[in-house]
Design an enzyme around this catalytic site. Structure first.
Site, PDB file in Angstrom:
ATOM      1  N   SER A  31       0.856  -1.196   0.000  1.00 56.70           N
ATOM      2  CA  SER A  31       0.000   0.000   0.000  1.00 56.70           C
ATOM      3  C   SER A  31       0.885   1.237   0.000  1.00 56.70           C
ATOM      4  O   SER A  31       2.032   1.185   0.431  1.00 56.70           O
ATOM      5  CB  SER A  31      -0.866   0.024   1.257  1.00 56.70           C
ATOM      6  N   ASP A  32       0.345   2.348  -0.473  1.00 55.06           N
ATOM      7  CA  ASP A  32       1.062   3.591  -0.244  1.00 55.06           C
ATOM      8  C   ASP A  32       0.855   3.949   1.231  1.00 55.06           C
ATOM      9  O   ASP A  32       0.064   3.340   1.943  1.00 55.06           O
ATOM     10  CB  ASP A  32       0.569   4.697  -1.187  1.00 55.06           C
ATOM     11  N   TRP A  33       1.575   4.979   1.643  1.00 59.35           N
ATOM     12  CA  TRP A  33       1.604   5.357   3.065  1.00 59.35           C
ATOM     13  C   TRP A  33       0.194   5.629   3.594  1.00 59.35           C
ATOM     14  O   TRP A  33      -0.458   6.568   3.142  1.00 59.35           O
ATOM     15  CB  TRP A  33       2.461   6.610   3.229  1.00 59.35           C
ATOM     16  N   ALA A  34      -0.288   4.766   4.468  1.00 54.72           N
ATOM     17  CA  ALA A  34      -1.601   4.915   5.123  1.00 54.72           C
ATOM     18  C   ALA A  34      -2.767   4.768   4.156  1.00 54.72           C
ATOM     19  O   ALA A  34      -3.923   4.972   4.523  1.00 54.72           O
ATOM     20  CB  ALA A  34      -1.715   6.251   5.843  1.00 54.72           C
ATOM     21  N   ALA A  35      -2.488   4.363   2.932  1.00 55.70           N
ATOM     22  CA  ALA A  35      -3.553   4.315   1.915  1.00 55.70           C
ATOM     23  C   ALA A  35      -4.628   3.300   2.281  1.00 55.70           C
ATOM     24  O   ALA A  35      -5.800   3.473   1.934  1.00 55.70           O
ATOM     25  CB  ALA A  35      -2.948   3.983   0.549  1.00 55.70           C
TER      26      ALA A  35
END
Ligand code: GLC
Length: 719
Positions: free
Chosen positions: A266-270
């Site tokens: 995932s992207d950061w906190a996505a």
């Protein structure tokens, strides 16, 4: 380790150990050193004990630190499963190359590959295993700050660069075990993050599935076909579903259609942001949807950690989904040879010799020289002569802020400015330098001093631009002009009456309308990286001739956006034979064409095209063979990038007015001419039909060739 050994290892792992592999945290969870923080921080829900099982770390590098963390981690991890180290190495590690949007203007995939290989070498010896790169999002909107990370508006070039960068990072045959000076690539951001409404960061993406497949997905597929070991999800929605929890995108397209077998991170906190989007109720729902959508690693939030065990025991998620994810992570670690050697090529002594080496800086110089675009050169004001009196004025005369964002380990303090290089490399040149300290304001004293040196000069070079923080992530802008104070400064310098060359350092196609008409010379330098100032001066003084060509249109103003070369004709196109017709697709205040078009860039010579011929070799798989004669009609040698475009006159869906289908780079001496040939297969004319499949139609085509998208010779063929 053999595949069945990995299966056996998986079989030994407890549920907690398996779930731990899905967790990624920043390096400061393991060291007291500060790590690269590139997103919002959530409450840390991990205990010291949990950290013994977390599978990967981002934003920590340096052989000493990574080896120390790996050693302690292995001592505490029951099954001695090594930790993965990942980071954003986007356009160089410590030797910084031009931002990707700049590097793309080289139209030189081999050079781009070389820069990625250098970045990999510096990263691997510094303890990194994975880079969150290449970013291959197609972009048509310069308001979006991350346009600087992209390679522009064209699907073909984006695919070529995606492939080159992956090959550069991962090395021959993607054999990372036997090439420990290479690292794994993570193509991002899947998918279509580059098309947010209004160019506003993290905003909604709205497009048809057909458009997604036609223009936006090919570059991710090219990276995957080149062997990218990871894919990163994007923050945006696709057809109303956030990409990170989107099973259509991540299971049907990525896994089933693209046959991707690597790790999806995932992207950061996505993942957790699915709650903000409004499709997940809580962290438990996020964990359930994400695992079902096939996300293997959760970056910097803790939903998997909190709820996967409970979801499995409640039989809401099958443990097989967890095992799938863990196995892909173990396979990645195995592909890197980490089970045999958890330290790979991380070596502090070698790091000191390899990182930022003179050899690497030479690659950075070549990359920057091939990435600087000459936009105007009226009266052949360039190249400069060292015998001429030249004034260098403006904020970027002495600024070293020319690395651009996503240059994490790059050091501005060690980056030579234009003034520095004039002193070291041009000692005999007659130059005066009058700096401006601030990008956003010019003092009366600075202005007076600059005008004074301009008055005494034969030519004036005005060095303007954005700060590196004005583009990149979370840096969208509604105005894409140079800062007001700089435009006022430039007007004042212009009023002195000497020939003025403007150089702009920036991370996006700017609205340069206020400058382009009145300026004599205009140079787009982007953020050219470690050797950018040297490259710029080598071009300004003619040691090197400019050859770069734009890969993204420069709009006349922000109101024109989106403006791009491969646009549709519309039902009421402008008819240049009947400009009085009101009822056509146009604006009342500016032409439809961009200020500077896709493929455009000047050199220090000129080129002529004639004898354009196209032959069709009929058959089941027709081959189109084109040829054109190109002549260097100027007084000096130069490099021409011959661009081949095609138009499908009638399609099942509307087809663009032109699409780049190939290019040839030719170096010609003054007066020299050459017949350039290029062949296309019928399949290369394919496009995505209603049935979502890509294939060509028979029928009429226009074939075009020229030096940029608005300067072409055209002929018609029937296939
Ligand atoms: C950031 C970016 C992504 C980057 C990641 C890790 O938010 O969107 O491109 O790779 O976080 O730094």
């Amino acid at each position: 380790m053999k595949q069945n050994d990995l299966q056996a290892l998986l079989g030994e792992m407890t549920l907690a150990e398996k779930i731990g592999q899905l967790q990624q945290v920043t390096g400061d969870f393991y060291t007291n050193d500060s790590a690269e923080i590139t997103g919002p921080l959530s409450n840390n829900l991990l205990s010291e004990d949990d950290l013994k099982n977390s599978g990967s770390v981002l934003g920590l590098s340096g052989a000493t630190d990574t080896n120390a963390v790996q050693k302690k981690y292995l001592e505490n991890n029951r099954l001695h499963i090594p930790l993965l180290f990942m980071a954003d190495i986007v356009h160089g590690y410590r030797t910084i190359f031009p931002i990707p949007l700049g590097l793309a203007t080289s139209w030189n995939p081999e050079l781009v590959k070389e820069t990625a290989a250098v970045a990999a070498k510096e990263s691997a010896v510094s303890g990194l295993h994975v880079t969150f790169s290449p970013m291959v999002d197609l972009v048509r909107d310069p308001r979006w700050g991350r346009v600087m990370e992209s390679t522009g508006e064209d699907p073909l070039l984006n695919c070529l660069y995606a492939e080159s960068v992956v090959q550069g990072y991962q090395g021959p045959a993607n054999d990372l075990i036997n090439n420990a000076d290479h690292i794994a690539a993570c193509v991002k951001h899947f998918a279509a993050y580059g098309a947010p409404e209004g160019g506003r960061e993290y905003n909604t993406v709205n497009m048809s599935d057909r458009e997604l497949r036609e223009n936006y997905l090919p570059s991710y597929q090219a990276a995957i076909n080149a062997g990218s070991k990871l894919v990163m999800t994007s923050f945006n929605t696709i057809d109303g579903v956030p990409a990170t929890v989107n099973t259509y995108l991540n299971r049907q397209i990525l896994r089933d259609e693209f046959k991707f077998e690597g790790v999806l991170i995932s992207d950061w906190a996505a993942m957790m942001e699915a709650i903000n989007h409004g499709v997940a109720e809580d962290h438990r729902d996020v964990a359930k949807q994400s695992l079902k959508a096939g996300v293997d690693i959760e970056m910097m939030t803790f939903c998997y950690h909190q709820f996967v065990e409970e979801l499995i025991s409640a039989k809401e998620v099958d443990e097989g989904l967890l095992d799938e994810a863990v196995l892909r992570i173990l396979e990645l670690k195995n592909d890197l040879g980490l089970f045999e050697n958890p330290y790979r090529s991380a070596d502090a002594v070698k790091e000191a010799a390899v990182v930022y080496s003179a050899e690497h800086q030479q690659v950075a110089l070549k990359a920057a020289e091939e990435s600087i675009v000459l936009l105007e050169n009226k009266n052949n004001v360039l190249p400069l002569a060292t015998s001429e009196k030249v004034a260098f004025v403006g904020p970027f005369a002495t600024s070293s802020d020319i690395l651009g964002t996503w240059s994490w380990k790059g050091e501005i303090s060690e980056t030579a400015s234009v003034a520095d290089v004039l002193g070291t490399d041009y000692p005999t040149a007659k130059v005066t330098i009058s700096p401006v300290a601030d990008v956003f304001s010019v003092t009366a004293e600075e202005l007076a001093a600059a005008k004074a040196v301009a008055k005494n000069a034969d030519k004036v070079v005005v060095l303007l631009g954005e700060t590196s923080q004005m583009s990149g992530e979370a840096s969208s802008r509604t105005s894409i002009q140079l800062p007001e104070a700089q435009l006022a400064f430039w007007d004042e310098i212009l009023s002195v009456g000497k020939p003025v060359i403007v150089v702009s350092f920036n991370g996006r196609p700017l609205d340069l309308s206020a400058v382009s008409e009145k300026v004599t010379g205009l140079v787009e330098a982007w953020f050219p990286g470690t050797k950018g100032a040297t490259a710029l001066l080598n071009i300004l003084y003619g040691k090197v001739a400019p050859k770069a060509r734009l890969t993204m249109s420069f709009p006349r103003n922000v109101g024109q956006i989106p403006v791009y070369y491969n646009h549709f004709n519309t039902g009421r196109p402008i008819n240049f034979d009947d400009l009085g017709n009101k009822y056509v697709s146009k604006y009342l205040d500016v032409p439809n064409t961009p200020l500077y078009p896709f493929g455009y860039g000047l050199t220090y010579t000129t080129f002529g095209y004639d004898h354009f011929k196209v032959a069709v070799e009929a058959g089941a798989e027709p081959v189109i063979t084109c040829q054109v004669r190109v002549k260097n009609t100027g007084q000096t040698a130069g490099t021409e990038i011959v661009q081949w475009y095609l138009r499908d006159i009638v399609g099942q869906v509307v087809r663009p007015m032109k699409e780049l289908k190939g290019f040839d780079t030719v170096e010609l001496q003054a007066g020299e001419e050459r017949v350039v040939t290029h062949s296309f297969t019928f399949a290369e004319l394919g496009y995505v039909h209603h049935d979502k499949k890509r294939y060509p139609d028979h029928g009429e085509f226009e074939v075009m060739v020229g030096s940029h998208s608005e300067s072409v010779l055209t002929t018609r063929i029937t296939l």
